[in-house]
Design an enzyme around this catalytic site. Structure first.
Site, PDB file in Angstrom:
ATOM      1  N   GLY A 104       0.834  -1.192   0.000  1.00 17.96           N
ATOM      2  CA  GLY A 104       0.000   0.000   0.000  1.00 17.96           C
ATOM      3  C   GLY A 104       0.869   1.242   0.000  1.00 17.96           C
ATOM      4  CD  GLN A 116       3.385   5.977   2.484  1.00 22.57           C
ATOM      5  OE1 GLN A 116       2.418   5.407   1.989  1.00 22.57           O
ATOM      6  NE2 GLN A 116       4.364   5.318   3.080  1.00 22.57           N
ATOM      7  CB  CYS A 127       5.216   2.483   7.221  1.00 24.41           C
ATOM      8  SG  CYS A 127       4.701   3.951   6.330  1.00 24.41           S
ATOM      9  CG  LEU A 128       6.511   1.063   1.188  1.00 21.39           C
ATOM     10  CD1 LEU A 128       5.930   1.281  -0.201  1.00 21.39           C
ATOM     11  CD2 LEU A 128       7.632   0.042   1.139  1.00 21.39           C
ATOM     12  CG  HIS A 187      -0.640   1.448   7.283  1.00 19.93           C
ATOM     13  ND1 HIS A 187       0.328   1.005   8.159  1.00 19.93           N
ATOM     14  CD2 HIS A 187       0.007   2.271   6.411  1.00 19.93           C
ATOM     15  CE1 HIS A 187       1.496   1.551   7.838  1.00 19.93           C
ATOM     16  NE2 HIS A 187       1.328   2.317   6.774  1.00 19.93           N
ATOM     17  CD  GLU A 188      -1.124   2.497   2.691  1.00 17.56           C
ATOM     18  OE1 GLU A 188      -0.695   3.655   2.548  1.00 17.56           O
ATOM     19  OE2 GLU A 188      -0.386   1.547   3.029  1.00 17.56           O
ATOM     20  CG  HIS A 205       0.193   7.021   5.295  1.00 19.95           C
ATOM     21  ND1 HIS A 205       1.342   7.534   5.842  1.00 19.95           N
ATOM     22  CD2 HIS A 205       0.419   5.689   5.115  1.00 19.95           C
ATOM     23  CE1 HIS A 205       2.223   6.539   6.003  1.00 19.95           C
ATOM     24  NE2 HIS A 205       1.686   5.407   5.571  1.00 19.95           N
TER      25      HIS A 205
HETATM   26 ZN    ZN Z   1       2.588   3.559   5.601  1.00 20.58          ZN
END
Ligand code: ZN
Length: 171
Positions: A46, A51, A93-94, A135-136, A139
């Site tokens: 995701g 991000q 998380c990226l 989670h997304e 963000h």
């Molecule tokens: Zn994340």
């Protein structure tokens, strides 16, 4: 399609409440394509627009680990129902590379969003998809999974990320 650089925490753009996407323009579609490309390459399941430095309400996901990929792009996603049942997943998380922690969230959610054709969609998410979509969407409200952890753990991870960013800046 091109990949875009992923912002690393801490970054003020990751703390912002993102603005709704207005019309689905070519630019929005291109952003979604680039985000999917960036997510698959990372690899991740995701990615949210902030991000990659765009503070708009757009997320992409694909939680299929084996078999046919199922790329999804959700514009202005909204959780309209969450289960009382909670579930715990070890999240990553990226924007916080190589750090993982258990987070407790509703096990199932109903989400409404606009697709890239401008149509309103709704879906009931369970399992990993449910965790990922929450989670997304977090963000988009400037919330990271480490915000669910205790202050000590969160500070430790933040310091590691500051160090990582200094190292990357030197390279
Ligand atoms: Zn994340």
């Amino acid at each position: 399609m091109t990949t875009r650089p992923i912002l690393i925490h801490p970054d003020p753009r990751l703390k912002k409440v993102c603005d709704p996407v207005g019309e689905i323009t070519t630019e929005v579609r291109r952003l979604a394509e680039d985000m999917l490309e960036t997510m698959y390459e990372a690899p991740g399941i995701g990615l949210a627009a902030p991000q990659v430095g765009v503070t708009k309400r757009l997320i992409v996901m694909d939680c299929i680990k084996e078999g046919e990929p199922e790329p999804m792009a959700l514009v202005n996603p909204e959780i309209i129902w969450s289960s009382e049942d909670l579930t715990v997943y070890e999240e990553g998380c990226l924007s916080i590379p190589d750090q993982y922690a258990e987070v407790k969230r509703p096990a199932e959610v109903q989400v409404r969003w606009t697709d890239l054709e401008g149509a309103v969609q709704e879906r009931h998410f369970t399992g990993l998809w449910a965790t990922c979509v929450q989670h997304e969407i977090d963000h988009l409200d400037g919330r990271l999974f480490i915000d669910y952890l205790g202050p000590l753990k969160r500070q430790m991870i933040t310091r590691k990320m500051e160090k990582l960013k200094r190292e990357r800046a030197r390279e």
